[in-house]
Design a protein around this motif. Structure first.
Motif, PDB file in Angstrom:
ATOM      1  N   VAL A 165       0.848  -1.343   0.088  1.00  0.00           N
ATOM      2  CA  VAL A 165      -0.269   0.211  -0.343  1.00  0.00           C
ATOM      3  C   VAL A 165       1.319   1.010   0.466  1.00  0.00           C
ATOM      4  O   VAL A 165       0.523   1.540  -1.008  1.00  0.00           O
ATOM      5  CB  VAL A 165      -1.159  -0.192   1.191  1.00  0.00           C
ATOM      6  N   PHE A 166       2.224   1.248   0.671  1.00  0.00           N
ATOM      7  CA  PHE A 166       2.988   2.234   0.737  1.00  0.00           C
ATOM      8  C   PHE A 166       3.191   2.986  -0.602  1.00  0.00           C
ATOM      9  O   PHE A 166       3.162   3.666  -0.720  1.00  0.00           O
ATOM     10  CB  PHE A 166       3.726   1.791   2.359  1.00  0.00           C
ATOM     11  N   PHE A 167       4.145   1.974  -1.303  1.00  0.00           N
ATOM     12  CA  PHE A 167       4.984   2.249  -1.974  1.00  0.00           C
ATOM     13  C   PHE A 167       3.823   1.933  -3.574  1.00  0.00           C
ATOM     14  O   PHE A 167       4.302   2.877  -4.812  1.00  0.00           O
ATOM     15  CB  PHE A 167       5.778   0.752  -2.650  1.00  0.00           C
ATOM     16  N   SER A 168       2.517   2.025  -3.182  1.00  0.00           N
ATOM     17  CA  SER A 168       1.830   2.397  -5.036  1.00  0.00           C
ATOM     18  C   SER A 168       0.839   3.619  -5.044  1.00  0.00           C
ATOM     19  O   SER A 168       1.397   4.316  -5.502  1.00  0.00           O
ATOM     20  CB  SER A 168       0.470   0.985  -4.335  1.00  0.00           C
ATOM     21  N   ILE A 169       1.669   3.890  -3.296  1.00  0.00           N
ATOM     22  CA  ILE A 169       0.953   5.545  -2.525  1.00  0.00           C
ATOM     23  C   ILE A 169       2.540   6.506  -3.391  1.00  0.00           C
ATOM     24  O   ILE A 169       2.389   7.552  -4.236  1.00  0.00           O
ATOM     25  CB  ILE A 169       0.411   5.836  -2.106  1.00  0.00           C
ATOM     26  N   VAL A 170       3.479   5.980  -2.936  1.00  0.00           N
ATOM     27  CA  VAL A 170       3.921   6.742  -2.887  1.00  0.00           C
ATOM     28  C   VAL A 170       5.326   7.059  -4.432  1.00  0.00           C
ATOM     29  O   VAL A 170       6.010   7.554  -4.796  1.00  0.00           O
ATOM     30  CB  VAL A 170       5.420   6.000  -2.308  1.00  0.00           C
TER      31      VAL A 170
END
Length: 169
Positions: free
Chosen positions: A141-146
């Motif tokens: 989730v974090f990397f899909s946003i960042v």
């Protein structure tokens, strides 16, 4: 008035007042458990600030600290640090936290031109204070946003749609 009379808000402030007292409760609130997780994390960071405890061992050390401090609710649930910055500090030490903070500095510089993207950035930053997003779902989730925000060339959220109007002759 409605907000202040909410029993959950009042309960939170009552538990914060008795923060340092170790009392075994049969139930606990997420706020109290989170504060206890942060307390244990700070105490562990003081013991190994430079290199941390390693990615695989940080949660085991944190659970042992819960046992040592008699934080039974956190111990039973095997909670992580519930803060990405503290979790990264526990795992990788000061170097890892500096890299994580560096990513957010780059994001802040890039997002300052677009109010919409900066809002997404702030929401992400605030959520990292209350949850270890790189631990949850292996950071997907974090990397899909960042990653899209870091790789963009122009504004993603505030781009205008250009329409060609045909003039009738």
């Amino acid at each position: 008035m409605v907000f202040l009379n909410n029993p959950r808000v009042f309960d939170f402030y009552a538990k914060v007042k008795s923060f340092g007292i170790s009392i075994v409760h049969s139930n606990s609130t997420s706020e109290k458990a989170r504060l206890l997780s942060w307390d244990a994390s700070f105490k562990l960071i003081k013991e190994a600030p430079l290199l941390g405890y390693g990615i695989g061992d940080a949660n085991d050390v944190l659970i042992k600290k819960y046992n040592e401090l008699n934080y039974t609710y956190n111990l039973e649930n095997k909670y992580n640090a519930h803060n990405q910055f503290l979790q990264t500090f526990l795992q990788t030490g000061i170097i890892g936290v500096m890299v994580l903070c560096g990513i957010f500095v780059v994001l802040a510089i890039r997002m300052r031109r677009s109010r919409n993207e900066f809002s997404v950035f702030l929401i992400l930053l605030i959520s990292l204070v209350f949850e270890s997003m790189l631990v949850r779902f292996n950071g997907v989730v974090f990397f899909s946003i960042v990653m899209p925000l870091l790789l963009k060339k122009r504004s993603i959220l505030s781009s205008r749609i250009i329409r060609n109007n045909l003039v009738a002759s």
